[in-house]
Each structure stands twice: as structure tokens, then as C-alpha cells.
Motif scaffolding. Structure first.
Motif, short mmCIF file in Angstrom:
data_model
loop_
_atom_site.label_atom_id
_atom_site.label_comp_id
_atom_site.label_asym_id
_atom_site.label_seq_id
_atom_site.Cartn_x
_atom_site.Cartn_y
_atom_site.Cartn_z
N VAL A 1 -16.06 16.82 -2.05
CA VAL A 1 -16.15 16.83 -3.49
C VAL A 1 -14.71 16.71 -3.98
CG1 VAL A 1 -16.87 18.08 -5.55
CG2 VAL A 1 -18.10 18.41 -3.41
N TRP A 2 -14.47 15.76 -4.87
CA TRP A 2 -13.09 15.42 -5.22
C TRP A 2 -12.94 15.47 -6.74
CZ3 TRP A 2 -10.34 11.13 -1.96
CH2 TRP A 2 -9.01 11.00 -2.36
N ILE A 3 -12.10 16.37 -7.21
CA ILE A 3 -11.81 16.41 -8.65
C ILE A 3 -10.77 15.34 -8.95
CG2 ILE A 3 -10.84 17.73 -10.57
CD1 ILE A 3 -11.76 20.25 -9.27
N THR A 4 -11.07 14.47 -9.90
CA THR A 4 -10.09 13.45 -10.24
C THR A 4 -10.20 13.11 -11.72
OG1 THR A 4 -9.34 11.20 -9.81
CG2 THR A 4 -11.69 11.62 -9.49
N HIS A 5 -9.07 12.66 -12.28
CA HIS A 5 -9.08 12.19 -13.67
C HIS A 5 -8.88 10.68 -13.69
CE1 HIS A 5 -9.31 15.99 -15.71
NE2 HIS A 5 -8.42 16.50 -14.89
N ASP A 6 -8.98 10.09 -12.52
CA ASP A 6 -8.66 8.68 -12.37
C ASP A 6 -9.96 7.92 -12.11
OD1 ASP A 6 -7.96 6.22 -11.39
OD2 ASP A 6 -6.22 6.95 -10.27
N LEU A 7 -10.38 7.13 -13.10
CA LEU A 7 -11.69 6.45 -12.97
C LEU A 7 -11.69 5.46 -11.83
CD1 LEU A 7 -12.80 5.83 -16.65
CD2 LEU A 7 -13.31 7.72 -15.14
N GLU A 8 -10.57 4.75 -11.67
CA GLU A 8 -10.46 3.79 -10.57
C GLU A 8 -10.71 4.51 -9.24
OE1 GLU A 8 -9.77 0.41 -10.19
OE2 GLU A 8 -10.52 0.62 -12.25
N GLN A 9 -10.03 5.66 -9.12
CA GLN A 9 -10.15 6.43 -7.88
C GLN A 9 -11.60 6.89 -7.70
OE1 GLN A 9 -8.10 10.37 -7.58
NE2 GLN A 9 -7.17 9.42 -5.79
N ALA A 10 -12.20 7.39 -8.77
CA ALA A 10 -13.58 7.87 -8.67
C ALA A 10 -14.49 6.75 -8.18
CB ALA A 10 -14.05 8.39 -10.02
N ARG A 11 -14.27 5.54 -8.71
CA ARG A 11 -15.10 4.41 -8.28
C ARG A 11 -14.86 4.08 -6.82
NH1 ARG A 11 -14.21 1.50 -13.39
NH2 ARG A 11 -16.17 1.59 -14.53
N ALA A 12 -13.58 4.15 -6.42
CA ALA A 12 -13.24 3.69 -5.08
C ALA A 12 -13.72 4.65 -3.98
CB ALA A 12 -11.73 3.51 -4.97
N ILE A 13 -13.74 5.94 -4.28
CA ILE A 13 -13.93 6.89 -3.18
C ILE A 13 -15.28 7.57 -3.17
CG2 ILE A 13 -11.48 7.48 -2.91
CD1 ILE A 13 -12.15 9.92 -4.79
N CYS A 14 -16.09 7.38 -4.22
CA CYS A 14 -17.27 8.23 -4.32
C CYS A 14 -18.56 7.45 -4.44
CB CYS A 14 -17.14 9.14 -5.53
SG CYS A 14 -15.77 10.24 -5.29
N ASN A 15 -19.62 8.05 -3.95
CA ASN A 15 -20.94 7.45 -4.15
C ASN A 15 -21.77 8.23 -5.17
OD1 ASN A 15 -21.55 9.67 -2.62
ND2 ASN A 15 -22.16 8.51 -0.79
N GLN A 16 -21.21 9.36 -5.63
CA GLN A 16 -21.90 10.14 -6.66
C GLN A 16 -20.88 10.68 -7.64
OE1 GLN A 16 -24.53 13.50 -5.75
NE2 GLN A 16 -24.56 12.73 -3.66
N VAL A 17 -21.30 10.90 -8.86
CA VAL A 17 -20.42 11.52 -9.85
C VAL A 17 -21.11 12.76 -10.41
CG1 VAL A 17 -19.26 11.25 -12.06
CG2 VAL A 17 -19.34 9.34 -10.47
N TRP A 18 -20.35 13.85 -10.46
CA TRP A 18 -20.81 15.04 -11.18
C TRP A 18 -19.93 15.14 -12.42
CZ3 TRP A 18 -21.38 19.73 -7.29
CH2 TRP A 18 -22.38 19.42 -6.34
N PHE A 19 -20.58 15.24 -13.56
CA PHE A 19 -19.82 15.31 -14.80
C PHE A 19 -20.04 16.68 -15.45
CE2 PHE A 19 -19.82 14.48 -19.51
CZ PHE A 19 -18.45 14.36 -19.64
N MET A 20 -18.93 17.42 -15.61
CA MET A 20 -19.04 18.75 -16.21
C MET A 20 -18.60 18.71 -17.67
SD MET A 20 -17.68 21.49 -13.41
CE MET A 20 -18.14 23.02 -14.19
N ALA A 21 -19.46 19.23 -18.55
CA ALA A 21 -19.11 19.34 -19.96
C ALA A 21 -20.04 20.37 -20.60
CB ALA A 21 -19.27 17.99 -20.66
#
Lengths: 255, 251
Positions: free
Chosen positions: B194-214
Motif C-alpha cells: 500500500v503506497w501513499i502518494t500525491h503523484d498521480l503519474e506514480q499512482a498510475r504507474a505502480i498500482c492496480n487499485q486506488v483507495w481514496f480517503m476523504a
């Protein structure tokens, strides 16, 4: 010392109170309470000791030593009130130090087994060990802030509580022993210890007084080491919650 | 490896009556590569720290392979579920001493070959192992801290903005290494992160799922592509648009 001379000693307190008033330090009330308490406490213990020396019953000696340990544990524990159970651990550490040291002193017949020796020497052992405990806890409290990152990093890598806190504990034990060791290096050159001075004032031969002081210095060194060791060993777990997490930081104390 | 979060809640540090987040229910399984995103102060780091039992939680159940956190040994839990902090903490000593941390803690032989391979992969192949770790730059320390944690060979890595101090090149090499790492196995078990990132490019490159907290909860859980092309909530849409604008401004 005559009663008149004793009463005259109040003028020393008057000097302190005068300075406090003149400089607006606002310490007059504290000075007054301190003066009153020290006079009453010392006179009280004077009469108690007088009574105990006369009866010379072992039970009284034990009670007095236990009281010393409890008061010292309570006092030193105030340095880390938020650490639950710290006062009982301090009491255990002080009792161990006192027990072992007295056993050696009496076992090798270094001092004679009378209240005149046992009680004052115990007071010196417990008192200085209390200061060592206070220093150790103060230092540990600081370590919990400054070395928190390192401890958490080690915990995150699967370290046990002991492994995570080891470096901090070592630094704190060292820090708590340094004043005692420094004291050993300068004693006689810088300060003339109270016990030795007292014996000389009471008319003892200075060389005889020094022999006792040497004994006391060595006892202090060993009891500082013993107390710091025992307390750190039996209390390090108290800085953690039960699932091996660090206790949360305490909000800063109000000045 | 199966980590289950069932209704996890955490109250705010300063007021026990207010929730930082509540009702987080999710599952992390083998081969999951999850990007945890959301605004600052939503409790992303806190959530990861809870998952590795470094922080207590105020409600819910956490289970690793069917065993609840309260019934588990925290040390063996953390060896499987390992948190890597954003701010690297170096032990005072050399680079080599830091790399040997895991083998020293767990009384294991030091896998020097593996350490060298990882160091090489994150661009620290030329670093002198006798150098004091404190003398490394922020970015070097961040990579060294990652390699130090990788030596544990855990099953789930919880990565807290671990590329925040890195230049684009080093960032990519870290991403590449972790993608390689996650496709391998740890003691025969498949891995995940599980990787916390603020970088959308990175999120796209490294992940197959997104958890969005708000808004104090886990508002969205979605496949990476679906999340970015068609977020389900307005909050996520705004968040993505905000990050994109920021990126355009930077460029």
C-alpha cells in the motif's frame, strides 16, 4: 550547639528572604515554608533517632529504612508520573540497592550493626540512589522525544521492546551515573562532603572521618550503578503499551 | 497473506469525541498494489501505522490471515506487515550498519548479495558502506531506509510517501524495484503493498487499485484506470483535478 545559637541560625534565612524581597523574586513564601519544614522535619527525625538508638530494636530500623525508600520512590517517581507503575519499580530498585549494599557492609563487618551506623548510611544510599533514579527518568523522558523516530523504526522492523529501547536506555543509565563518578573525581578538592564535615565538627579525628568518607564514596558509586541497572531493567517495558507500541507523548508541562 | 480491516475507526488526537476517520472496511490480498491517496490530514499515514500496529485504533477489528491483531504477537505481525516512514531515520553508524539492522535484530545471517543488489537498484551502488549514514543526503537516506526495510522480506509493505525527496530518475528506479519486489514471493507467499502518494503519474504507474480517503472515511476503492478515468464521487473528481492543475503549474 546551644538553643540560642540554633535560634540565631534563622538570620541566614532572613538574608535569603531579604534578597528575595529586594529583588522581587517572590520567593518569600517558599523560603518561609522551606525553613519551617526543614526545622520541623529535622527536629522530628532527631527525636525519632534518639528513641531508636536507645531502644536499638531491629524492627524500628527496618521501619525507618522502609519509610526512606517509600518517600524516595514517591519523590523520584514524580519525574515520570505518566508512566504507570514507575513508583513501585523505583521502590524495588532502591530496596535492592539498599539490601545488597547493607549486606556487604554488615557481612564484611565494615560497619558495626548498630542503628547509629545503619540508619545514616542507609539515608545516604537511598538519598543518592533517589537522585540517580530521578536523573534516569528525566533522561528517558527526553529520549522518548528525541529518539522516538529511531525506536519506532526498529519496532516497525519487528524489534522487541528491549531491542528498540536499548540505545536510549544505555544513554540514560550513563547520564544518571555521571554526576556520581564526577563527584568521586573532585571530592576533597572541591567539596568537603557533609558527613565528613559533620564528623570533624563533632570532634572526630579528620583521618578517621576521611576513612568513613572513602567508604561512603565507594558505596555511592556502586549504589548508583546498581540502582540505574536494576531500575532500567525492571522499568523499560513501562514505556510501551501492551502491544509493544511506544506510549504516546505527553503534552508539554506548563511552566 | 490476507489483511482484513473491519470497521476501523480512529478518533482525533486532541479530541477523543471527534473521528479522524471511521468505518474503514477493506481487504488487502496477495499481489495487491494499492495507491492510498487523499488530501493532507485525512489520516493516511495514521491508517498505515495502525495496519502495522504502531498506533492504536479506537474501533473495529484488524485481522491478518484470520488472526486478530489483539491476539497476535506484534513483532511477528510487523515482520509480515512492515511500515516504511516518509521521514527516514538513520541509526547512528555506517551505511553497512544500517543495512545489517534486520539481520542483527532477528539473529539472521546478513544477505550481503541481496543488499548490494537492492542498493544498486535504487541508484546507491556506488555508495561507500563505511560512510556515516547521517552524512547521506535526504534522498539517499530515504532510499537506504527503504532498502533496510526490504531486507526484512515482509509480505506487505506500507510505504508512506517514500519517494518524496527523490529526483525523477531515482523515483523511477525505486518504482521499478518495488514492482519487481511485489511480483516475487516472501517465504512462498505472494506480496503486496500500500503506497501513499500525491503523484498521480506514480499512482498510475505502480498500482492496480486506488483507495481514496476523504471526509473521514475510505470514500472510494477502485481499479486504477477506472478511478482516474471515471471517479465515482465528486470529491475524487475535484481531488484529481486539483492535483492535475498543480502539475501543469509546476511544468
Amino acid at each position: 550547639m546551644s538553643n540560642m545559637a540554633l535560634i540565631c541560625t534563622v538570620c541566614f534565612v532572613a538574608v535569603a528572604a531579604f534578597i528575595s524581597m529586594k529583588q522581587k523574586l517572590g520567593l518569600e513564601k517558599e523560603i518561609l515554608i522551606g525553613t519551617f519544614r526543614s526545622a520541623v522535619q529535622l527536629l522530628f527525625i532527631g527525636y525519632v533517632l534518639h528513641f531508636v538508638f536507645e531502644t536499638s530494636h531491629p524492627a524500628f530500623i527496618v521501619i525507618i529504612i522502609l519509610c526512606m525508600i517509600l518517600v524516595a520512590a514517591w519523590n523520584a517517581g514524580a519525574k515520570a508520573k505518566h508512566v504507570r507503575g514507575i513508583r513501585s519499580r523505583i521502590a524495588i530498585a532502591l530496596a535492592c540497592t539498599e539490601g545488597v549494599t547493607m549486606a556487604i557492609l554488615l557481612g564484611f563487618r565494615i560497619i558495626s550493626p548498630t542503628p547509629q551506623y545503619i540508619i545514616p548510611v542507609s539515608g545516604i544510599i537511598v538519598g543518592s540512589s533517589m537522585i540517580v533514579c530521578g536523573l534516569l527518568l528525566n533522561h528517558m523522558k527526553r529520549e522518548m522525544e528525541t529518539a522516538r523516530g529511531e525506536m519506532e523504526m526498529l519496532l516497525a522492523l519487528g524489534a522487541t521492546e528491549k531491542q528498540a529501547i536499548h540505545s536510549s536506555l544505555r544513554r540514560s543509565v550513563r547520564a544518571s551515573m555521571i554526576p556520581t563518578i564526577d563527584g568521586m573525581k573532585t571530592v576533597g578538592l572541591v567539596q568537603l562532603p557533609g558527613m565528613m564535615t559533620g564528623m570533624i565538627v563533632a570532634g572526630a579525628d579528620p583521618v578517621e572521618a576521611v576513612r568513613y568518607q572513602i567508604l561512603i564514596m565507594f558505596v555511592l558509586a556502586s549504589s548508583a550503578a546498581m540502582t540505574a541497572m536494576v531500575l532500567s531493567l525492571i522499568s523499560y517495558r513501562l514505556w510501551f503499551a501492551k502491544d509493544a507500541r511506544l506510549l504516546p507523548l505527553q503534552p508539554a508541562e506548563k511552566p | 497473506m490476507q489483511l482484513k480491516l473491519n470497521d476501523i475507526s480512529k478518533s482525533k488526537f486532541d479530541s477523543q469525541n471527534q473521528w479522524l476517520f471511521r468505518g474503514i472496511t477493506a481487504e488487502i490480498g496477495p499481489n495487491d498494489r494499492i495507491a492510498l491517496i487523499g488530501g493532507s490530514g485525512q489520516g493516511k499515514s495514521t491508517l498505515l501505522r495502525i495496519l502495522s500496529l504502531l498506533e492504536p485504533f479506537d474501533g473495529g477489528i484488524l485481522q491478518l490471515d484470520g488472526q486478530s491483531s489483539s491476539a497476535s504477537n506484534p513483532q511477528s505481525w510487523r515482520k509480515k506487515v512492515t511500515y516504511v516512514a516518509q521521514k527516514p531515520v538513520m541509526r547512528s553508524g555506517s551505511v553497512g550498519f544500517n543495512l545489517r539492522t534486520v539481520s542483527e535484530l532477528h539473529n539472521l545471517p546478513f544477505q550481503e548479495e541481496l543488499a548490494r543488489r537492492y542498493m544498486e537498484a535504487v541508484g546507491l551502488g556506488q555508495t561507500d558502506w563505511n560512510k556515516q549514514a547521517a552524512d547521506l543526503s535526504g534522498g539517499e537516506q530515504q532510499r537506504l531506509a527503504l532498502v533496510r526495510s526490504l531486507m526484512l522480506d515482509s509480505q506487505l509493505l506500507l510505504l508512506d510517501e517514500i519517494t518524496s525527496s527523490l529526483d525523477p530518475g531515482s523515483k523511477q528506479s525505486v518504482e521499478k524495484l518495488l514492482l519487481e519486489w511485489v511480483s516475487g514471493t516472501a517465504n512462498g507467499a505472494n506480496k503486496a503493498y500500500v503506497w501513499i502518494t500525491h503523484d498521480l503519474e506514480q499512482a498510475r504507474a505502480i498500482c492496480n487499485q486506488v483507495w481514496f480517503m476523504a471526509e473521514g472515511c475510505l470514500l472510494e476503492k477502485a481499479e486504477t484506470e477506472g478511478f482516474f478515468s471515471n471517479p465515482a464521487t465528486e470529491q475524487a473528481r475535484q481531488f484529481i483535478a486539483g492535483l492535475q492543475e498543480e502539475r501543469v503549474e509546476k511544468q
